[in-house]
Design an enzyme around this catalytic site. Structure first.
Site: not given
Ligand code: CMC
Length: 378
Positions: A261, A315
């Site tokens: 998140h 989720d």
């Molecule tokens: N699995 C593996 N690694 C992850 C994940 C994950 N689900 N989420 C973040 N990371 C890692 C990512 O690879 C990155 O690592 P590094 O710094 O080594 O490159 C680091 O954590 C930061 O990730 P980010 O993608 O820059 O984080 P963000 O804040 O842009 O994205 C997020 C947040 C929710 C989109 C992302 O965590 C994600 O894609 N999660 C999976 C999809 C999901 O479950 N979405 C529902 C979100 S909560 C409800 C909602 O908002 O609707």
């Protein structure tokens, strides 16, 4: 002009001042209008919570009764909306059907009397009342059935489950569903709320505001993740396969759905409550093989990714609850939308109160002064 640093995804950049909700991502605290989510989940109902979010304080019993009454008697959808929905392809995603139907509502109420509290209340009631009916109607129509009429003797959540499954729900199932709606009702400046506020800032109608937010919620990085969680659990198939599956994801740098998140760096408090709700459902209606897989996933992800602050988000367990309630996977996100309408409308109202149109800037990284090339010379 002040030059700000560009942040992809606008991370850390405030887009508005808001008193609707607050998240402490380090401590795992979520509050709606200052009230902890755990307390609302235990003591409130979805409609009471919606009132709290939209009007800023808990209603008195007379106010709540009047609000519930209005919502109850606006649940029916116009036959022209229903006929329009009948023309939608059955294979289409229910989120697309919902977005189109919410926008179509605006055709009937195109007068924009945005400074009139009666207009605002009317739009709030109509959207909260009809969105569940639209979701249930599309579900029945794509199966070739006629939509079921709402039942005025059933409360908000029981009526939705009744319209969806064509039978009155078990009271525990209806209460658990209502708590799920409370948990999904609002969550600060997420992508769909931002989208709602941008749309609201142009002073368009609330139906367009909700339709644009529904479109934004649908993507797999936002509300669509709960569907992908169930598909992932099915793919994993057994507790023993969790570790190799996750190791493969990490090696491919694939995101694990339902984890991570932008704001929470600990377990999302809503995931904790949803996990408890899932356990209550399993205790009453029998256990689920996916739950054990989910618990093992949480354990292995914590072991491997806790240092990055990656824990279950809302989720992760919501899909398990909905699946146990007999809800088809591709309705999980429309159900998220049913709940989040409350938050979007609270932000719509807040945006209108201090409106300035959103018009950010950009960092241009293209060229200048390029000569036009005639088509035959390209
Ligand atoms: N699995 C593996 N690694 C992850 C994940 C994950 N689900 N989420 C973040 N990371 C890692 C990512 O690879 C990155 O690592 P590094 O710094 O080594 O490159 C680091 O954590 C930061 O990730 P980010 O993608 O820059 O984080 P963000 O804040 O842009 O994205 C997020 C947040 C929710 C989109 C992302 O965590 C994600 O894609 N999660 C999976 C999809 C999901 O479950 N979405 C529902 C979100 S909560 C409800 C909602 O908002 O609707």
């Amino acid at each position: 002009m002040m030059v700000c640093e560009y942040k992809p995804g606008l991370e850390g950049i405030p887009a508005a001042e808001s008193s609707v909700s607050d998240v402490d991502g380090q401590k795992g605290i979520l509050e709606y209008r200052g009230i902890r989510i755990e307390e609302l989940a235990q003591k409130s109902t979805f409609l009471e919570t919606a009132y709290l979010l939209i009007w800023g304080q808990l209603p008195t019993s007379e106010e709540l009764q009047a609000f519930e009454h209005e919502v109850r008697f606006h649940r029916r959808i116009k036959y022209r909306i229903r006929d329009m929905m009948k023309c939608f392809p059955e294979s289409g995603h229910p989120m697309d059907a919902l977005q189109a139907s919410a926008a179509a509502l605006g055709l009937f109420y195109s007068r924009r009397d945005l400074h009139n509290p009666a207009y605002i209340r009317d739009a709030v009631v109509r959207l909260l009342a009809t969105i569940p009916t639209m979701v249930a109607a599309f579900q029945l129509m794509r199966k070739g059935n006629d939509p079921v009429r709402p039942r005025d003797d059933l409360d908000y959540s029981a009526n939705f489950l009744y319209m969806l499954n064509e039978k009155e729900p078990d009271p525990l199932a209806a209460r658990i569903f209502d708590v799920c709606l409370i948990l999904h009702a609002e969550h600060t400046m997420n992508a769909s709320t931002f989208s709602a506020r941008v749309t609201a800032s142009t002073l368009t109608d609330p139906y367009a505001v909700v339709a644009s937010a529904v479109g934004t919620l649908g993507g797999p990085l936002h509300g669509g993740a709960n569907e992908e969680v169930i598909q992932m659990l099915e793919e994993i198939g057994s507790v023993g396969n969790v570790r190799p599956y996750l190791e493969d994801c990490l090696q491919r740098k694939a995101k694990i759905m339902g984890f991570g998140h932008r704001v929470y760096k600990v377990k999302d408090p809503r995931a904790t409550i949803l996990q408890d709700l899932a356990q209550q459902l399993f205790a009453k209606f029998g256990s689920d093989k996916y739950y054990d897989i989910a618990v093992e996933m949480e354990r292995v992800v914590e072991e491997k990714l806790a240092h990055k602050g990656i824990y279950p988000n809302v989720d992760f367990y919501s899909g398990l609850v909905y699946a146990k309630l007999g809800i088809p996977t591709d309705l999980f996100t429309p159900i998220f939308a049913i709940a989040r309408v409350a938050g979007w409308l609270a932000h719509w109202k807040e945006q209108l109160a201090e409106n300035r149109i959103f018009r950010p800037t950009q960092v241009y990284n293209g060229q200048h002064e390029i000569a036009y090339t005639a088509i035959e010379e390209r």
